[in-house]
Scaffold this active site. Sequence first.
Site, mmCIF file in Angstrom:
data_model
loop_
_atom_site.group_PDB
_atom_site.id
_atom_site.type_symbol
_atom_site.label_atom_id
_atom_site.label_comp_id
_atom_site.label_asym_id
_atom_site.label_seq_id
_atom_site.Cartn_x
_atom_site.Cartn_y
_atom_site.Cartn_z
ATOM 1 N N HIS A 16 9.018 24.527 35.443
ATOM 2 C CA HIS A 16 7.974 25.482 35.836
ATOM 3 C C HIS A 16 8.033 25.689 37.342
ATOM 4 O O HIS A 16 7.403 24.959 38.105
ATOM 5 C CB HIS A 16 6.596 24.959 35.393
ATOM 6 C CG HIS A 16 5.503 25.975 35.502
ATOM 7 N ND1 HIS A 16 4.643 26.262 34.463
ATOM 8 C CD2 HIS A 16 5.125 26.784 36.519
ATOM 9 C CE1 HIS A 16 3.788 27.194 34.846
ATOM 10 N NE2 HIS A 16 4.054 27.519 36.103
ATOM 11 N N HIS A 18 8.074 28.950 40.141
ATOM 12 C CA HIS A 18 8.040 30.386 40.448
ATOM 13 C C HIS A 18 8.910 30.665 41.665
ATOM 14 O O HIS A 18 8.727 30.055 42.721
ATOM 15 C CB HIS A 18 6.610 30.832 40.749
ATOM 16 C CG HIS A 18 5.688 30.738 39.567
ATOM 17 N ND1 HIS A 18 5.431 31.800 38.735
ATOM 18 C CD2 HIS A 18 4.969 29.688 39.065
ATOM 19 C CE1 HIS A 18 4.593 31.427 37.787
ATOM 20 N NE2 HIS A 18 4.297 30.150 37.958
ATOM 21 N N ASP A 20 8.996 33.322 43.636
ATOM 22 C CA ASP A 20 8.290 33.877 44.800
ATOM 23 C C ASP A 20 7.362 32.857 45.456
ATOM 24 O O ASP A 20 6.932 33.065 46.592
ATOM 25 C CB ASP A 20 7.524 35.159 44.430
ATOM 26 C CG ASP A 20 6.700 35.012 43.171
ATOM 27 O OD1 ASP A 20 6.866 34.007 42.447
ATOM 28 O OD2 ASP A 20 5.867 35.894 42.901
ATOM 29 N N GLY A 174 -0.718 34.574 36.069
ATOM 30 C CA GLY A 174 -1.719 35.313 36.845
ATOM 31 C C GLY A 174 -3.132 34.842 36.558
ATOM 32 O O GLY A 174 -3.343 33.715 36.118
ATOM 33 N N HIS A 201 1.002 30.394 30.631
ATOM 34 C CA HIS A 201 0.026 29.690 31.472
ATOM 35 C C HIS A 201 -1.310 29.687 30.726
ATOM 36 O O HIS A 201 -1.832 30.770 30.415
ATOM 37 C CB HIS A 201 -0.199 30.441 32.790
ATOM 38 C CG HIS A 201 0.886 30.288 33.802
ATOM 39 N ND1 HIS A 201 2.122 30.852 33.653
ATOM 40 C CD2 HIS A 201 0.887 29.646 35.006
ATOM 41 C CE1 HIS A 201 2.854 30.561 34.723
ATOM 42 N NE2 HIS A 201 2.142 29.833 35.562
ATOM 43 N N GLU A 204 -5.404 26.425 32.594
ATOM 44 C CA GLU A 204 -5.067 25.947 33.934
ATOM 45 C C GLU A 204 -6.328 25.612 34.728
ATOM 46 O O GLU A 204 -6.401 24.561 35.350
ATOM 47 C CB GLU A 204 -4.226 27.017 34.664
ATOM 48 C CG GLU A 204 -3.808 26.609 36.076
ATOM 49 C CD GLU A 204 -2.891 27.629 36.748
ATOM 50 O OE1 GLU A 204 -2.532 28.632 36.097
ATOM 51 O OE2 GLU A 204 -2.532 27.411 37.910
ATOM 52 N N ASP A 282 5.599 24.017 40.131
ATOM 53 C CA ASP A 282 4.937 25.320 40.137
ATOM 54 C C ASP A 282 5.499 26.173 41.287
ATOM 55 O O ASP A 282 6.151 27.176 41.051
ATOM 56 C CB ASP A 282 3.413 25.194 40.246
ATOM 57 C CG ASP A 282 2.672 26.343 39.571
ATOM 58 O OD1 ASP A 282 3.330 27.159 38.898
ATOM 59 O OD2 ASP A 282 1.435 26.424 39.722
HETATM 60 ZN ZN ZN Z 1 2.838 28.754 37.243
#
Ligand code: ZN
Length: 342
Positions: A16, A18, A20, A174, A201, A204, A282
Amino acid sequence: MNLDKMLELIPKTELHCHLDGSVRPTTILDIAGREDIITSDTNLNVLEKQVKVFGKCNSLKEYLDKFNLPIKIMQKEKNIYRVAVELLEDASKENIRYIEIRFAPFNHLLDNLKPEQAVEAVLSAMNYGRDHLGIMSNLILCILRQEPPSRGIKLAELARKYSSKGVAAIDLAGDEANFPPEIHTEAFELAKSYGIHRTVHAGETGIPENILKSIKILHAERIGHGTCAYRDKNTLEYLIAHKIPLEVCVTSNVNTSAVNSYREHPIKKYLDKNIVVTVNTDNTTVSNTDIIQEFKYLVKYQDFNFEDIKKVIQNGVNYSFASQEDKNNFKNSFNSFMDSIK
Ligand SMILES: [Zn+2]
């Protein structure tokens, strides 16, 4: 071998991460400076405050705002490629031998790129990583919850187009508080029908019912975070009975106040209950962490021992979306390492 050295050398997975949220700050400074996205007097210190979280945010939105500047510099193929290669270099240095990178292609079209070009830029970097850095990888394409369902369907089609070239799965990411999972049912139905893996996701930041909804309605095979699963007994029982893995990202959960502290995170309780737990970052830049650091926090605050560390790494490979060949490769290097420390 002491534990720090062992954490450094043991072959690890990352499921997991990301893209960006994991851009080197020096690269953001370099590209943003050259493309006049920031003023010339912006230095690394100032920039890091814009892209990293130190401690806690007041909301998930505040956390997500840290992605604005990295996304701005990732609008050209060469920049996306560079960012992805650098992420793989950094992961490789930490002995991550298998990584699943995720990103939302539709976030990278401001400079008239086609979604295909954005995806291909990352896939090229992943091929470079495999050939030159010895790191195996797959790509996960994210739908953002606030995007309309039609975008989600386009994303599922995009994933299908590249499913034999390194795109393994789709994800829903998101703002969970304002956009429930069922908005994107059709995209996930399509992905399932195309044989594309699904992760979502969910749970969370405090909506445990989204976990079962994501599994039952969106056919999620893994859950991103699942932090608040403990609040609902049925959810916990379901995760255990069906061996649905959680992609746990502890520092990120502290940042977003999903948990109050490292010590209060439920990860060890989940592991002890036989929930399939994996350990992930993450976002290495936004959360100001890396995979070795995450394990160190778990040792320090959650009493993780060597058996726990081995277990979550083995979960990482067993429940990854890797091909059997890549899984076998990983297991060979993992077993060699274990033999070397006997
Ligand atoms: Zn994430």
